[in-house]
Design an enzyme around this catalytic site. Structure first.
Site: not given
Ligand code: PSU
Ligand code: MN
Length: 306
Positions: A27, A88, A108, A140, A142-144, A161
């Site tokens: 990524e 992003k 991701v 909240d 994540s879309a992941d 994390k």
């Molecule tokens: N967690 C980490 N390092 C990162 C990310 C998450 O420890 O760099 C990044 C990854 O690209 C992940 C994104 O897909 O943050 C998730 O963001 P969000 O929570 O906004 O979906």
């Molecule tokens: Mn989010």
């Protein structure tokens, strides 16, 4: 490789596919938003080399001038690492970035989508997004996680994390039928630490077992991704209480400042970095390299099974 009007491949990736070599996706959010310059571009190149050393071909993915790039040149990596107006890009951002010919660093979720379009099965990163703490109020998530629910790509990471609610993240993945596989581990690793209070669903001991499990899932017609959770090597792990205190502090500050939406994760990651004065950076770099090694080995086994 799969042809698609929106996709552009690097020469290395194209040649690899002609020789039927396994390809590993990487990524770019981690480059543009996850690490400072110049460690970010140095790490990106080193991670690619680890993939090559382990018998696969790296394909770092990003959106450049509205094209989905599968495999980046050194100049392109440098650009993503240095420029500070790279957006992003998660699932919802792709149509905008592509139609408006913008630059985006893929998360991701977005990297999984692009890897799938290109026919790449294995994707290596540091940590996945998940269910945030207090998601019962903020929603909240994540879309992941939705991407893991539906897109057939395996994500090799060091867990997530603990800025996140790891327990709720596991519950969410369970609901959506996403296997969380501990690589030589019974515990869900928490990125900087090898363990967390949460257990994974299953444990595999080697790349062969991982590849067999992955292939079986997809042969059963069970669409969606899998998580290979690979703990950070012992010698680079951070002290648990230390990182716990840092994360608490970051979370409090995010709350005070009313950070919301797509800014939450980058804010928290930035704070953790700041509060550890960079001592977390080395851990981050080493765990990604370790994931690249295991991910490449799994990609090789998956290719051999075909
Ligand atoms: N967690 C980490 N390092 C990162 C990310 C998450 O420890 O760099 C990044 C990854 O690209 C992940 C994104 O897909 O943050 C998730 O963001 P969000 O929570 O906004 O979906
Ligand atoms: Mn989010």
């Amino acid at each position: 490789m799969m042809k698609h009007a929106y996709l552009t491949y690097s020469k290395e990736v194209l040649e690899a596919s002609e020789k039927n070599m396994p390809v590993v996706a990487l990524e770019s959010t981690i480059i543009s938003h996850g690490m400072p310059y110049p460690q970010n571009v140095k790490t990106a190149k080193e991670v690619e080399d680890v993939v090559r050393k382990n018998g696969a071909v790296p394909a770092t993915i990003a959106i450049l001038n509205g094209k989905i790039k599968i495999g980046l040149s050194h100049e392109e990596l440098e650009f993503l690492a240095k420029s500070n107006d790279i957006i992003k890009a998660s699932r919802r951002d792709l149509p905008y970035l592509i139609s408006q010919k913008k630059n985006g660093a893929t998360t991701v979720a977005a990297t999984m989508i692009c890897a799938r379009m290109a026919g790449i099965e294995v994707f290596v990163t540091g940590g996945i997004g998940g269910v945030h703490r207090e998601a019962e109020n903020t929603m909240d998530i994540s879309a992941d996680l939705q991407e893991l629910a539906k897109t057939n790509v395996v994500v090799v990471c060091a867990g997530a994390k603990s800025i996140l609610d790891l327990g709720l993240t596991l519950e969410y993945l369970e609901t959506h039928g996403v296997p969380v596989i501990g690589y030589q581990s019974n515990s869900l690793p928490a990125f900087y630490t090898r363990t967390s209070p949460f257990e994974v669903n299953v444990r595999v001991e080697n790349p062969d077992e991982a590849a067999a499990l992955i292939r079986t899932k997809w042969e059963l017609g069970l669409d969606g991704g899998l998580v290979i959770a690979n703990p950070i090597p012992e010698e680079y792990a951070l002290e648990e209480n230390y990182i716990k205190a840092v994360i608490e502090k970051a979370l409090n500050e995010a709350k005070e400042k009313h950070i919301s939406g797509k800014n939450v994760t980058p804010f928290l990651l930035g704070k953790v970095k700041e509060l550890t004065e960079g001592s977390s950076l080395n851990a981050n770099i080493e765990l990604v390299k370790n994931n690249a090694k295991i991910g490449a080995q799994i990609a090789v086994r998956l290719a051999n099974q075909r």
